[in-house]
Design an enzyme around this catalytic site. Sequence first.
Site, short mmCIF file in Angstrom:
data_model
loop_
_atom_site.label_atom_id
_atom_site.label_comp_id
_atom_site.label_asym_id
_atom_site.label_seq_id
_atom_site.Cartn_x
_atom_site.Cartn_y
_atom_site.Cartn_z
CB THR A 248 9.59 2.90 -6.63
OG1 THR A 248 9.59 3.54 -7.90
CG2 THR A 248 9.99 3.94 -5.60
CB ALA B 246 -0.90 -0.01 1.23
CB ALA B 247 2.69 3.21 -1.44
CG HIS C 146 0.36 4.40 -14.15
ND1 HIS C 146 -0.55 4.52 -13.14
CD2 HIS C 146 1.58 4.45 -13.58
CE1 HIS C 146 0.10 4.62 -11.99
NE2 HIS C 146 1.40 4.58 -12.23
CE1 TYR D 267 5.88 5.79 -4.89
CE2 TYR D 267 6.96 5.97 -7.02
CZ TYR D 267 6.36 5.20 -6.05
OH TYR D 267 6.23 3.85 -6.23
CG ASN E 193 -0.40 6.83 2.35
OD1 ASN E 193 -0.71 6.14 3.32
ND2 ASN E 193 -0.77 6.54 1.12
CG ASP F 71 8.02 12.04 -15.63
OD1 ASP F 71 7.72 11.35 -14.64
OD2 ASP F 71 7.22 12.33 -16.55
N1 UDP Z 1 3.50 9.45 -19.80
C1 UDP Z 1 3.01 10.12 -20.92
N2 UDP Z 1 1.65 10.20 -21.08
C2 UDP Z 1 0.75 9.67 -20.20
C3 UDP Z 1 1.27 8.96 -19.08
C4 UDP Z 1 2.65 8.88 -18.91
O1 UDP Z 1 3.78 10.64 -21.73
O2 UDP Z 1 -0.47 9.79 -20.40
C5 UDP Z 1 4.97 9.28 -19.65
C6 UDP Z 1 5.50 9.78 -18.32
O3 UDP Z 1 5.84 11.15 -18.41
C7 UDP Z 1 6.72 8.87 -18.14
C8 UDP Z 1 6.32 7.55 -18.81
O4 UDP Z 1 5.23 7.90 -19.68
O5 UDP Z 1 7.83 9.39 -18.84
C9 UDP Z 1 5.85 6.50 -17.83
O6 UDP Z 1 4.91 7.11 -16.97
P1 UDP Z 1 3.99 6.30 -15.96
O7 UDP Z 1 3.13 7.31 -15.26
O8 UDP Z 1 3.30 5.20 -16.68
O9 UDP Z 1 5.01 5.62 -14.95
P2 UDP Z 1 6.20 6.26 -14.04
O10 UDP Z 1 7.46 6.08 -14.84
O11 UDP Z 1 5.87 7.70 -13.76
O12 UDP Z 1 6.15 5.42 -12.82
#
Ligand code: UDP
Length: 263
Positions: free
Chosen positions: A57, A14-15, A127, A81, A32, A219
């Site tokens: 992560t 959970a997180a 995602h 995060y 959290n 990112d």
């Molecule tokens: N991303 C994107 N469009 C979206 C969702 C994500 O371009 O609608 C990009 C995001 O900026 C990252 C990659 O896809 O570079 C993976 O993002 P996600 O949120 O799936 O996972 P994260 O790497 O953040 O855990």
Amino acid sequence: TLAAFQPEAVMHFAASALVGESMENPSKYFRNNIGHGLNLLDAMIATGRKQLVFSSTCAIFGPPERLPIDETLPPRPINPYGESKLAFEKILRWYGEIHGLRFVALRYFNAAGASENFGEEHRIETHLIPNVLKVALGLMPHVEIYGTDYDTPDGTCIRDYIHILDLAHAHILALKAPKSELYNLGTGGGSSVREVIECCRRVTGHKIPVVEKPRRAGDPPRLIAASEKIQRELGWRPQFQSLEAIIESAWKWRQKFPNGYGD
Ligand code: UDP
């Protein structure tokens, strides 16, 4: 619950787990992921439960000095995060030294794909893969690409997508780990946002329109795992090596359950 059931081990999944949200609301992430996580640890200690598998992560790393990212690289998170998960890893070490807690922290790279009945669907989906598949299903008009000016071959961020069944298997193996450890968990393959979208086009047959947007805060440009340590020490082997196979499984699930977990 721990006292009543006396589990041999605890798996702590959970997180709060969204990079973007953590850049807007860090308090939620520290409260959290650290504060509430401590409640669990203290309850474990109070009830004599000494074994934990923790969902960590790749976000603990930030932009790495080299790729792929093995466990010897220094963690330098660039979002709250990742910072919250790294703090919890450090807390685990002290609970190990002081209370005898045995733990395995699994640093998931990008969890993706689906089993027959379980797939990825969040209320407010952020995602990449589920968003792209929503476009293929006709639930969204286009997918947004967050940033096209990264220092990567096609300008978009690179991630290491790992199938949830391979992640799940690592948890079973982690229960048998002889001592406390930290493991990176990915397939070692890197796929850019554009490559993921292109692969979804192939798998779904949909043309998936895109809209290019600015970067999303927090990112890192490239995150690719070296998972040799868990392969060597626990005998883990990923079954899903290709992005295509991972996306195919996600698409199959999404077609079977177009409303995800909704009614
Ligand atoms: N991303 C994107 N469009 C979206 C969702 C994500 O371009 O609608 C990009 C995001 O900026 C990252 C990659 O896809 O570079 C993976 O993002 P996600 O949120 O799936 O996972 P994260 O790497 O953040 O855990």
